[in-house]
Design an enzyme around this catalytic site. Structure first.
Site, short mmCIF file in Angstrom:
data_model
loop_
_atom_site.label_atom_id
_atom_site.label_comp_id
_atom_site.label_asym_id
_atom_site.label_seq_id
_atom_site.Cartn_x
_atom_site.Cartn_y
_atom_site.Cartn_z
N GLU A 1 0.84 -1.20 0.00
CA GLU A 1 0.00 0.00 0.00
C GLU A 1 0.88 1.26 0.00
O GLU A 1 2.02 1.23 0.46
CB GLU A 1 -0.92 -0.06 1.25
CG GLU A 1 -1.82 1.10 1.50
CD GLU A 1 -2.86 1.37 0.41
OE1 GLU A 1 -2.45 1.61 -0.74
OE2 GLU A 1 -4.06 1.39 0.72
N ASP A 2 0.35 2.35 -0.52
CA ASP A 2 1.11 3.60 -0.55
C ASP A 2 1.10 4.30 0.81
O ASP A 2 2.14 4.68 1.33
CB ASP A 2 0.59 4.54 -1.64
CG ASP A 2 -0.91 4.83 -1.54
OD1 ASP A 2 -1.61 4.22 -0.70
OD2 ASP A 2 -1.40 5.66 -2.32
N ASP B 1 -3.93 6.23 6.20
CA ASP B 1 -4.40 7.49 6.75
C ASP B 1 -5.42 7.16 7.85
O ASP B 1 -5.04 6.87 8.98
CB ASP B 1 -5.00 8.28 5.58
CG ASP B 1 -5.32 9.72 5.91
OD1 ASP B 1 -4.63 10.30 6.76
OD2 ASP B 1 -6.28 10.26 5.33
N PHE C 1 -1.15 16.38 3.99
CA PHE C 1 -1.52 15.72 2.74
C PHE C 1 -0.31 15.74 1.82
O PHE C 1 0.24 16.79 1.52
CB PHE C 1 -2.71 16.40 2.08
CG PHE C 1 -3.27 15.60 0.95
CD1 PHE C 1 -4.14 14.54 1.20
CD2 PHE C 1 -2.91 15.86 -0.36
CE1 PHE C 1 -4.64 13.76 0.16
CE2 PHE C 1 -3.41 15.09 -1.41
CZ PHE C 1 -4.28 14.04 -1.15
N ARG D 1 1.29 12.28 -9.44
CA ARG D 1 1.74 10.91 -9.16
C ARG D 1 3.15 10.66 -9.69
O ARG D 1 3.88 9.82 -9.18
CB ARG D 1 0.81 9.89 -9.81
CG ARG D 1 -0.60 9.85 -9.21
CD ARG D 1 -1.34 8.62 -9.77
NE ARG D 1 -2.77 8.70 -9.57
CZ ARG D 1 -3.42 8.28 -8.47
NH1 ARG D 1 -2.72 7.79 -7.46
NH2 ARG D 1 -4.73 8.38 -8.38
P1 IMP Z 1 -7.46 5.70 4.41
O1 IMP Z 1 -8.55 4.79 3.98
O2 IMP Z 1 -7.99 6.96 5.04
O3 IMP Z 1 -6.40 5.03 5.25
O4 IMP Z 1 -6.77 6.25 3.11
C1 IMP Z 1 -5.94 5.48 2.36
C2 IMP Z 1 -5.93 5.93 0.92
O5 IMP Z 1 -6.19 7.34 0.77
C3 IMP Z 1 -4.53 5.72 0.38
O6 IMP Z 1 -4.40 4.48 -0.25
C4 IMP Z 1 -4.34 6.89 -0.56
O7 IMP Z 1 -4.74 6.53 -1.86
C5 IMP Z 1 -5.25 7.98 -0.04
N1 IMP Z 1 -4.51 8.97 0.78
C6 IMP Z 1 -4.45 9.09 2.13
N2 IMP Z 1 -3.65 10.08 2.52
C7 IMP Z 1 -3.16 10.63 1.38
C8 IMP Z 1 -2.24 11.71 1.13
O8 IMP Z 1 -1.68 12.37 2.02
N3 IMP Z 1 -2.00 11.97 -0.17
C9 IMP Z 1 -2.56 11.27 -1.21
N4 IMP Z 1 -3.41 10.25 -1.01
C10 IMP Z 1 -3.71 9.93 0.27
MG MG Z 2 -5.36 8.30 -3.86
#
Ligand code: IMP
Ligand code: MG
Length: 188
Positions: free
Chosen positions: A106-107, A110, A159, A172
């Protein structure tokens, strides 16, 4: 919509993790994962699209052992910097993962909602093991507790874009992790 000759670098307020730091850490992660799975012949990396595509491309080259790759497309955010909370599968795996050693790539984590959802879905398919590797983690933002096995970097609650991560689908392609200037968000 940005124009074709727009220089993306000029939208950056600061670089959080430069190319060298990213690449050095990914080499370490390659060693760590290799060591952890040294008694397992089978290993399947699942790249969570789109954000993890660049990390996966470097990670697979840093992982010096046989492994397979597959891709899963998950959509959680629109053109916003806040999670909608709703996670949607837009592309599913090509194969059955029953009995496989699966490592999710995963990238960023959050709120944790995306990975929590993905984890549940994949666990229901009875893999032999399921672990999580994330390049970035924003621990302050966590709403759902997800067991993360390997993390590249912990970052502050900002962010970020670049190295696969987008804002409104742009940025990206930047080779580093960076924070955008505040005025970029105001354009939305
Ligand atoms: P979560 O479900 O809130 O944990 O968010 C995860 C997904 O939201 C990641 O796989 C990212 O694609 C996107 N995301 C969360 N934070 C960022 C950020 O700081 N920049 C860009 N994409 C983000
Ligand atoms: Mg995204």
């Amino acid at each position: 919509m940005t124009s074709a000759d727009h220089d993306l670098n000029q939208d950056i307020a600061k670089v959080l993790i430069d190319e060298k730091k990213l690449q050095d850490r990914i080499q370490e992660l390659g060693q760590i994962v290799k060591e952890e799975y040294k008694h397992e012949d089978d290993l399947l990396l699942i790249c969570v699209l789109k954000g993890a595509f660049m990390f996966l491309a470097d990670m697979t080259r840093a992982l010096d052992r046989p492994h397979e790759l597959d891709f899963m497309g998950v959509s959680s955010y629109g053109a916003s910097t806040e999670s909608s909370g709703a996670v949607r599968i837009v592309l599913d795996l090509k194969q059955d993962i029953a009995g496989r050693n699966v490592l999710i790539v995963e990238d960023i984590i959050d709120s944790g909602r995306t990975l929590d959802y993905l984890r549940r879905i994949l666990l229901a398919r009875s893999p032999s093991s399921l672990r999580i590797l994330t390049l970035l983690d924003k621990p302050e933002r966590r709403e759902v507790d997800v067991p993360v096995d390997y993390t590249g970097f912990h970052i502050p609650n900002e962010f970020v874009v670049g190295y696969g991560l987008d804002f409104a689908e742009i940025y990206r392609n930047l080779p580093y992790i960076a924070v955008l200037k505040p005025e970029i968000f105001a354009h939305l």
